[in-house]
Design an enzyme around this catalytic site. Structure first.
Site, PDB file in Angstrom:
ATOM      1  N   TYR A   1      23.960  71.050 137.351  1.00  7.68           N
ATOM      2  CA  TYR A   1      24.645  70.265 136.314  1.00  7.68           C
ATOM      3  C   TYR A   1      25.150  68.944 136.882  1.00  7.68           C
ATOM      4  O   TYR A   1      25.250  68.767 138.094  1.00  7.68           O
ATOM      5  CB  TYR A   1      25.823  71.053 135.722  1.00  7.68           C
ATOM      6  CG  TYR A   1      26.970  71.265 136.674  1.00  7.68           C
ATOM      7  CD1 TYR A   1      27.991  70.316 136.777  1.00  7.68           C
ATOM      8  CD2 TYR A   1      27.047  72.400 137.465  1.00  7.68           C
ATOM      9  CE1 TYR A   1      29.040  70.492 137.662  1.00  7.68           C
ATOM     10  CE2 TYR A   1      28.093  72.594 138.346  1.00  7.68           C
ATOM     11  CZ  TYR A   1      29.083  71.636 138.439  1.00  7.68           C
ATOM     12  OH  TYR A   1      30.115  71.798 139.313  1.00  7.68           O
TER      13      TYR A   1
ATOM     14  N   ARG B   1       4.488  30.909 131.314  1.00  5.32           N
ATOM     15  CA  ARG B   1       5.623  31.777 130.950  1.00  5.32           C
ATOM     16  C   ARG B   1       5.767  32.904 131.971  1.00  5.32           C
ATOM     17  O   ARG B   1       4.780  33.430 132.472  1.00  5.32           O
ATOM     18  CB  ARG B   1       5.401  32.380 129.560  1.00  5.32           C
ATOM     19  CG  ARG B   1       5.042  31.344 128.531  1.00  5.32           C
ATOM     20  CD  ARG B   1       4.788  31.970 127.181  1.00  5.32           C
ATOM     21  NE  ARG B   1       6.034  32.359 126.533  1.00  5.32           N
ATOM     22  CZ  ARG B   1       6.090  32.935 125.338  1.00  5.32           C
ATOM     23  NH1 ARG B   1       4.996  33.214 124.683  1.00  5.32           N
ATOM     24  NH2 ARG B   1       7.255  33.253 124.816  1.00  5.32           N
TER      25      ARG B   1
ATOM     26  N   CYS C   1      30.160  65.723 140.717  1.00  2.00           N
ATOM     27  CA  CYS C   1      31.288  65.295 139.895  1.00  2.00           C
ATOM     28  C   CYS C   1      31.773  63.893 140.256  1.00  2.00           C
ATOM     29  O   CYS C   1      32.751  63.407 139.714  1.00  2.00           O
ATOM     30  CB  CYS C   1      32.426  66.300 139.957  1.00  2.00           C
ATOM     31  SG  CYS C   1      33.128  66.450 141.599  1.00  2.00           S
TER      32      CYS C   1
ATOM     33  N   SER D   1      30.103  71.203 144.666  1.00  4.15           N
ATOM     34  CA  SER D   1      30.106  70.083 143.727  1.00  4.15           C
ATOM     35  C   SER D   1      30.098  68.811 144.576  1.00  4.15           C
ATOM     36  O   SER D   1      30.992  68.614 145.410  1.00  4.15           O
ATOM     37  CB  SER D   1      31.344  70.150 142.843  1.00  4.15           C
ATOM     38  OG  SER D   1      31.362  69.034 141.993  1.00  4.15           O
TER      39      SER D   1
ATOM     40  N   GLY E   1      17.412  35.476 131.919  1.00  2.00           N
ATOM     41  CA  GLY E   1      17.995  34.966 133.158  1.00  2.00           C
ATOM     42  C   GLY E   1      16.959  34.271 133.998  1.00  2.00           C
ATOM     43  O   GLY E   1      17.263  33.415 134.809  1.00  2.00           O
TER      44      GLY E   1
ATOM     45  N   ARG F   1       5.560  42.908 122.199  1.00  4.58           N
ATOM     46  CA  ARG F   1       6.239  43.820 123.130  1.00  4.58           C
ATOM     47  C   ARG F   1       7.094  44.781 122.314  1.00  4.58           C
ATOM     48  O   ARG F   1       7.393  44.505 121.146  1.00  4.58           O
ATOM     49  CB  ARG F   1       7.115  43.050 124.112  1.00  4.58           C
ATOM     50  CG  ARG F   1       8.176  42.230 123.417  1.00  4.58           C
ATOM     51  CD  ARG F   1       9.041  41.473 124.407  1.00  4.58           C
ATOM     52  NE  ARG F   1       9.887  40.524 123.728  1.00  4.58           N
ATOM     53  CZ  ARG F   1      10.566  39.560 124.328  1.00  4.58           C
ATOM     54  NH1 ARG F   1      10.477  39.403 125.624  1.00  4.58           N
ATOM     55  NH2 ARG F   1      11.329  38.753 123.650  1.00  4.58           N
TER      56      ARG F   1
ATOM     57  N   LYS G   1       4.339  41.079 129.534  1.00  2.69           N
ATOM     58  CA  LYS G   1       3.706  40.084 128.667  1.00  2.69           C
ATOM     59  C   LYS G   1       2.211  39.997 128.963  1.00  2.69           C
ATOM     60  O   LYS G   1       1.394  40.023 128.047  1.00  2.69           O
ATOM     61  CB  LYS G   1       4.390  38.736 128.906  1.00  2.69           C
ATOM     62  CG  LYS G   1       4.214  37.772 127.778  1.00  2.69           C
ATOM     63  CD  LYS G   1       5.058  36.508 128.015  1.00  2.69           C
ATOM     64  CE  LYS G   1       6.537  36.769 127.829  1.00  2.69           C
ATOM     65  NZ  LYS G   1       7.380  35.701 128.342  1.00  2.69           N
TER      66      LYS G   1
ATOM     67  N   MET H   1      13.278  31.969 134.454  1.00  4.97           N
ATOM     68  CA  MET H   1      12.635  30.887 133.755  1.00  4.97           C
ATOM     69  C   MET H   1      11.798  31.472 132.638  1.00  4.97           C
ATOM     70  O   MET H   1      11.126  32.465 132.816  1.00  4.97           O
ATOM     71  CB  MET H   1      11.725  30.123 134.712  1.00  4.97           C
ATOM     72  CG  MET H   1      11.163  28.910 134.061  1.00  4.97           C
ATOM     73  SD  MET H   1       9.791  28.241 134.964  1.00  4.97           S
ATOM     74  CE  MET H   1       8.500  28.620 133.811  1.00  4.97           C
TER      75      MET H   1
ATOM     76  N   THR I   1      30.459  62.472 145.083  1.00  5.32           N
ATOM     77  CA  THR I   1      29.711  61.335 145.637  1.00  5.32           C
ATOM     78  C   THR I   1      30.542  60.050 145.726  1.00  5.32           C
ATOM     79  O   THR I   1      30.083  59.081 146.302  1.00  5.32           O
ATOM     80  CB  THR I   1      28.428  61.092 144.826  1.00  5.32           C
ATOM     81  OG1 THR I   1      28.756  61.181 143.440  1.00  5.32           O
ATOM     82  CG2 THR I   1      27.367  62.106 145.173  1.00  5.32           C
ATOM     83  N   ASN I   2      31.757  60.059 145.160  1.00  5.71           N
ATOM     84  CA  ASN I   2      32.623  58.881 145.379  1.00  5.71           C
ATOM     85  C   ASN I   2      33.030  58.844 146.849  1.00  5.71           C
ATOM     86  O   ASN I   2      32.835  57.857 147.547  1.00  5.71           O
ATOM     87  CB  ASN I   2      33.887  58.944 144.516  1.00  5.71           C
ATOM     88  CG  ASN I   2      33.579  59.034 143.038  1.00  5.71           C
ATOM     89  OD1 ASN I   2      32.515  58.626 142.610  1.00  5.71           O
ATOM     90  ND2 ASN I   2      34.512  59.575 142.264  1.00  5.71           N
TER      91      ASN I   2
ATOM     92  N   HIS J   1      40.988  53.527 140.836  1.00  2.33           N
ATOM     93  CA  HIS J   1      41.787  54.358 139.939  1.00  2.33           C
ATOM     94  C   HIS J   1      41.647  53.874 138.505  1.00  2.33           C
ATOM     95  O   HIS J   1      41.383  54.646 137.580  1.00  2.33           O
ATOM     96  CB  HIS J   1      43.253  54.313 140.395  1.00  2.33           C
ATOM     97  CG  HIS J   1      44.177  55.087 139.498  1.00  2.33           C
ATOM     98  ND1 HIS J   1      44.884  54.474 138.486  1.00  2.33           N
ATOM     99  CD2 HIS J   1      44.481  56.399 139.455  1.00  2.33           C
ATOM    100  CE1 HIS J   1      45.599  55.399 137.858  1.00  2.33           C
ATOM    101  NE2 HIS J   1      45.369  56.577 138.434  1.00  2.33           N
TER     102      HIS J   1
HETATM  103  C1  PEP Z   1      34.527  62.269 144.596  1.00  2.00           C
HETATM  104  O1  PEP Z   1      34.968  61.980 145.697  1.00  2.00           O
HETATM  105  O2  PEP Z   1      33.363  62.031 144.250  1.00  2.00           O
HETATM  106  C2  PEP Z   1      35.388  62.928 143.600  1.00  2.00           C
HETATM  107  C3  PEP Z   1      34.910  63.330 142.454  1.00  2.00           C
HETATM  108  O3  PEP Z   1      36.696  63.025 143.903  1.00  2.00           O
HETATM  109  P1  PEP Z   1      37.753  61.833 143.754  1.00  2.00           P
HETATM  110  O4  PEP Z   1      37.064  60.706 143.041  1.00  2.00           O
HETATM  111  O5  PEP Z   1      38.879  62.403 142.990  1.00  2.00           O
HETATM  112  O6  PEP Z   1      38.065  61.539 145.180  1.00  2.00           O
END
Ligand code: PEP
Ligand code: MG
Length: 877
Positions: free
Chosen positions: A852, A94, A832, A765, A103, A338, A24, A105, A768-769, A456
């Site tokens: 990728y 403002r 992935c 691959s 969210g 804006r 702003k 003020m 990252t989970n 899951h």
């Molecule tokens: C992960 O761990 O990032 C992964 C893709 O495998 P999963 O989620 O099936 O453990």
């Protein structure tokens, strides 16, 4: 020591100073530079906000001194004086962060009024009613917004006086009525705050500025920041601007306008205004505003000037503008401009139109659409009117976007049955497990009490494009009684609820949903994104149906096929269980022989759906106990079914019990113990590829992925099994088939030793989970329960399972990518984990040189756009 500059007059800034002056403030400065009429004022910078927090929530002396200096300059230019009885200066205060942020003020108007200046305003305008109306509005706003006194209490007083005077509308109150209101408001303030309403305008100003800074960290702002990737460290600026009055008679007015239609994108000015009103009247909806076109009749000179300026602003900013203006006794002022917020459809149309109008390049157009917004195009949404009138009964994690409405069922079976009878169903579970898959497929939406964004339920729902709210902690399910309680009401099986998977809101009744249409602009726009981006976009898909969907959304391959999802099918699970309970290798092989043709069919379907595109198939990953029932009743049923002794089966289940299964006997540890499982899966992968290659002529290069590797010898051991079988099948079929063997990097040790691992792996691959889970030591299924406390205490700002933690987990990814390339310069790198569909994480993947990203089918367009944006922002050869 030179003092730091915390306060900028509007004529000291420009549009490039957003980081310092907020959106702003920077735009007000820019308008001033452009010669557009803007009321005088100044901005306290975002650095003043940061300093306020550094100093334990105290305004610094420098900031205060500089505020007073700036105020004196504004007084000089306007000829008005703060606190003067003869010619009082009044200001608005403002907030204004780098990006506009609901969210926090928002606005305080008429600041500077007190018992004396109100008389000054009266004399100056010769309008006592106007002066006291302004004063009562100011007391209410200040009390509510700055001091947190409930607005309702002021409204009650106003209603009371109105009733007493027989007035229906506010504007029927006389000045003496309003004086009475002012006195009552002041009395209320005194009662609530145990002190008088501040009469010193400077005190009012510092209180208001402090309130803006404080609001940067209120709970609503924190949630908004988390959902929109806005870091806390940015801080907000505060704009102090001299007031102009739209409520000074029939030649005054106020309004808001967009240079194009923000709902459709149509290139036509779109706006509303009210004659003789202040901004809040337009917003409050008490009077019905007129369309902007009417201004041509009411005040033709102002209309002409307004149209010229709005056109100038759009050309200057090269984007649709959202503007606020006020006319004070025939003189037009712009109070804000804006880049306007817009629907996804409008965003696409405007971006494409602006390129066609020659105003911007394709690269610039790419940056004008928020990737996350594309979600709303691909999923149904609620009827907005109905939604606004419906109470939110609970809130959970917005795990998978879309709108769903249906009858509640508590088990996958009942959900499936009622779906087959033609009902729309919502599956409500404590948490879901792979056994629930059929109920999840049948459901319009899924609601779970537990679990985070990589639970899951969340992962599977996103994969299917089904709306899902996970981790709804208030949801207390009584599984026995088939009921749950929310907001004090009991919901039974068959009752209607509605879920908004984009916000996490749960509603206790049916709300109409509408399908969105993907228009022609979407296609044109995505073609540009594809031309620009360097990252490829693959999908996580386990079935031919998901794979086909993903290809339609633009997926260029499969980055992760989780084979375990195929094992839960009703027809297969008996053979899987037979394999698990086997006592000898021979028995196990017999069971695996039954699975082989089914698994081969799965892969054939997937290859056919993907045609020539690459497909990464992961060997079985979860701990085996997930395939067996856990409670006695179910174990007894299964024992009967399998003609086994209950005690023996129970003993098997117990022997598979692990204290920490996510760190247990899973991933590549399974084939280390039972090589025959990997043998069967490899055979299925290769035989299917040969079959499709022969029949359809597709050039299939299967990528076999070994999960949960932490040590190169472990990888080598499993790879040896894979290669032996693959070579055997290829030799037997007498066909030339190329295949790759690679691994997931999802254990910190694998990242740390990636140079070693790359000796055996042809691709990485990043999972990252698991990598996030294991790096933080947070269980991905349980972290949701305590992460809120981490946000509240400002330890973490974001859910690391949603947005990649670049500092820690990202460091491992970057290092592993570099180490991998040292050993094997042409190693193929992808991601992935769920982060593969998150725009800010995608930018990170682009920057560390991955080839990728892979994400669930419905996030493929989001990822394509995010990848293109990453390239525009960070050019990569
Ligand atoms: C992960 O761990 O990032 C992964 C893709 O495998 P999963 O989620 O099936 O453990
Ligand atoms: Mg994993």
């Amino acid at each position: 020591m030179e003092t730091k500059k915390y306060v900028y007059l509007f004529n000291e800034g420009n549009a490039n100073m957003k980081n310092l002056l907020g959106g702003k403030g920077a735009n007000l400065a820019e308008m001033m530079n452009l010669g557009i009429p803007v009321p005088e004022g100044f901005t306290l910078s975002t650095e003043a906000c940061t300093k306020y927090y550094e100093d334990d929530k105290k305004l610094s002396e420098e900031a205060i001194t500089q505020t007073y200096e700036a105020l004196a300059k504004v007084e000089k230019v306007t000829g008005k004086k703060f606190g003067s009885v003869d010619n009082p200066l009044l200001v608005s205060v403002r907030s204004g962060a780098r990006v506009s942020m609901p969210g926090m003020m928002d606005t305080i108007l008429n600041l500077g009024l007190n018992d004396e200046t109100v008389e000054g305003l009266n004399k100056l305008t010769n309008n006592e009613r106007f002066a006291y109306d302004s004063y009562r509005r100011f007391i209410q706003m200040f009390s509510d917004v700055v001091m947190g006194i409930e607005k309702r209490k002021f409204e009650d007083i106003l209603d009371e006086v109105k009733a007493l005077k027989g007035a229906k509308f506010d504007n029927e109150l006389t000045s003496s009525d309003l004086k009475e209101v002012v006195n009552k408001y002041k009395a209320l303030y005194k009662m609530e705050m145990e002190k008088d309403f501040p009469q010193d305008p400077k005190e009012q100003l510092l209180e208001a500025v402090t309130a803006v800074f404080r609001s940067w960290d209120n709970p609503r702002a924190i949630v908004y920041r988390r959902l929109n990737d806005i870091p806390r460290e940015w801080g907000t600026a505060v704009n102090v601007q001299s007031m102009v009055f739209g409520n000074m008679g029939e030649t005054s007015g106020t309004g808001v306008a967009f240079t194009r239609n923000p709902a459709t994108g149509e290139n036509l000015i779109f706006g509303e205004y009210l004659i003789n009103a202040q901004g809040e009247d337009v917003v409050a909806g008490i009077r019905t505003p007129h369309p902007i076109s009417r201004l041509e009749q009411d005040l033709p000179q102002c209309y002409k000037q307004f149209m010229e300026i709005s056109e100038k602003l759009e050309k200057h900013y090269k984007d649709m503008q959202d503007m606020e203006f006020t006319i004070e006794q025939g003189k037009l002022y712009f109070l804000q401009t804006r880049n306007g917020k817009r629907t996804a459809q409008a965003a696409l149309k405007i971006a494409v139109d602006l390129v066609e109008e020659g105003l911007i390049t394709k690269e610039e157009a790419i940056l004008k659409v928020d990737p996350k917004q594309l979600d709303s195009l691909l999923h149904p949404s609620f009827d907005q009117k109905e939604l606004e009138n419906t109470e939110v009964i609970a809130k959970g994690l917005p795990a998978s976007p879309g709108a769903a409405c249906g009858k509640v069922y508590f088990t996958a079976e009942t959900a499936k049955d009622h779906h087959e009878q033609g009902e729309k169903v919502i599956l409500v579970r404590l948490e879901t497990s792979p056994e629930d898959i059929e109920g999840m497929v049948a459901a319009e939406g899924i609601l779970t009490a537990r679990g985070g964004m990589t639970s899951h339920a969340a992962v599977v729902a996103r994969g299917m494009g089904t709306c899902c709210i996970a981790g709804c902690a208030d949801l207390k399910i009584d599984e026995e009684a088939k009921t749950f309680k929310l907001s004090g009401k009991l919901y039974k099986e068959g009752d209607y609820i509605s879920l908004d998977g984009s916000t996490g809101n749960v509603y206790g009744q049916a709300i109409k949903t509408t399908e969105n249409e993907i228009g022609g602009h979407f296609k044109a726009f995505m073609v540009w994104a594809d031309e620009i981006r360097k990252l490829k976009v693959r999908t996580n898909a386990d079935t031919p149906r998901d794979a086909e969907h993903a290809v339609k959304f633009g997926a260029e391959g499969i980055g992760l096929c989780r084979t375990e999802h195929m094992f839960f099918d009703e027809e297969r699970i008996p053979a899987v269980r037979e394999m698990i309970v086997s006592k000898t290798e021979l028995q196990r092989r017999k069971a695996l022989d039954k699975l082989l043709p089914m698994q081969r069919e799965d892969f054939i379907g997937i290859y056919e759906a993907m045609e020539d595109r690459p497909v990464t198939i992961r060997l079985l990953d979860p701990p085996l106990h997930e395939f067996l029932p856990q409670v006695d009743e179910d174990i007894r049923d299964l024992a009967e079914e399998m003609e086994l002794n209950f005690e023996e089966l129970k003993a098997t289940v117990e022997s598979l019990h692990e204290f920490n299964p996510m760190m247990g006997h899973r991933g590549c540890r399974l084939p280390v113990s039972y090589p025959e499982i990997a043998e069967m899966q490899t055979r299925a992968v290769i035989e299917a590829a040969i079959d499709v290659k022969k029949r359809k002529g597709y050039n299939i290069v299967p990528e076999i992925m070994i999960p949960l590797v932490g040590e190169v010898k472990e990888l080598k051991f499993v790879k040896n099994i894979v290669v032996t079988i693959a070579e055997e099948v290829i030799a037997k079929e007498g066909i030339d088939l190329k295949y790759l063997v690679g691994t997931m990097i999802e254990i910190p040790r694998a990242a740390l030793t990636a140079d070693e691992i790359a000796k055996e792996a042809e691709f990485f691959s990043f999972g990252t989970n698991d990598l996030t889970q294991m790096t933080f030591g947070f269980s991905r299924d349980d972290a949701g329960k305590f992460l809120e406390d981490y946000y509240d205490n400002k330890i973490y700002e974001f859910d690391p399972f949603q947005k990649l933690d670049q500092t820690g987990v990202g460091k491992l990814v970057k290092m592993a990518a570099e180490l991998g390339k040292q050993t094997r310069p042409d190693i193929h790198l992808g991601i992935c984990g769920e982060h593969g569909g998150d725009p800010s994480s995608i930018e990170f993947c682009h920057n560390v040189g991955l080839d990728y990203v892979s994400c669930s089918p419905y996030r493929v367009p989001v990822a394509r756009l995010a990848a293109a944006q990453a390239q525009v922002k960070n050019y990569r050869k």
